[in-house]
Design an enzyme around this catalytic site. Structure first.
Site, PDB file in Angstrom:
ATOM      1  CG  ASP A   1      -3.888   2.823   5.530  1.00 26.49           C
ATOM      2  OD1 ASP A   1      -3.920   2.962   3.886  1.00 26.49           O
ATOM      3  OD2 ASP A   1      -4.502   2.415   6.255  1.00 26.49           O
TER       4      ASP A   1
ATOM      5  CD  GLU B   1      -2.500   5.968   2.823  1.00 25.98           C
ATOM      6  OE1 GLU B   1      -3.323   6.681   3.355  1.00 25.98           O
ATOM      7  OE2 GLU B   1      -1.675   5.682   2.882  1.00 25.98           O
TER       8      GLU B   1
ATOM      9  CG  ASP C   1      -4.326  -0.968   9.754  1.00 26.22           C
ATOM     10  OD1 ASP C   1      -3.161  -0.417   9.171  1.00 26.22           O
ATOM     11  OD2 ASP C   1      -4.141  -1.092  10.759  1.00 26.22           O
TER      12      ASP C   1
END
Length: 170
Positions: free
Chosen positions: A15, A75, A147
């Site tokens: 991420d 992502e 996160d």
């Protein structure tokens, strides 16, 4: 074409962000989900953008060195209206993906909406709902490490979506 086997192996979920990147190494075997490693890279404000990108690339490299990664899942960028923010996020994504690409790892990208749908069953799931889903799937309590939970969610999305090519497709 027939659907192949579900994913089995180790995924590095990323991420990306300049000052708070989530990394997770997740094993998928026979339907079970096991978080082997997760980390939030918190970058101090005193670090320059270039220094942050170096830390990020080295951390990804360390994961690739320490674990038998099969696939990398990242992502995708979210829609941002601010050009500068988009540039910074793009640079962070590049720093995270470059070490993987240089080693010829397969890299798969997923939108935030698709990730949330795959993990929580709802594309607009909250951070708390993602944490709860990760806990339910893997037994891992990330205790508000959003996160890291997002990085695990990216890996889970990949494992739930990707299928081995059927023999006749190869």
């Amino acid at each position: 074409m027939t659907l192949g086997e579900p994913f089995s192996g180790c995924v590095l979920g990323i991420d990306p962000s300049l000052r708070g990147t989530g990394l997770a190494v997740v094993d998928f075997v026979s339907g079970s989900v096991r978080v082997r490693f997760s980390q939030t890279l918190k970058m101090h404000r005193s670090l320059s953008m270039v220094q942050c990108l170096g830390v990020l690339a080295r951390a990804v490299n360390d994961c690739l060195d320490q674990f038998s990664i099969r696939h990398v899942a990242v992502e995708e960028s979210i829609y941002v209206q601010n050009f500068r923010t988009a540039q910074i996020l793009g640079a962070a994504r590049g720093a995270a993906m470059a070490p993987c690409a240089m080693r010829d790892y397969p890299i798969f990208e997923y939108s935030p909406l698709r990730i949330k749908q795959a993990v929580a069953g709802y594309g607009r799931a909250s951070k708390q709902q993602i944490l709860a889903s990760i806990r339910a799937l893997s037994g891992t309590d990330l205790d508000k490490a959003y996160d890291e939970a997002d990085a695990v969610a990216v890996a889970v999305c990949h494992a739930h979506t990707w299928r081995e090519p059927a023999i006749e497709d190869v």
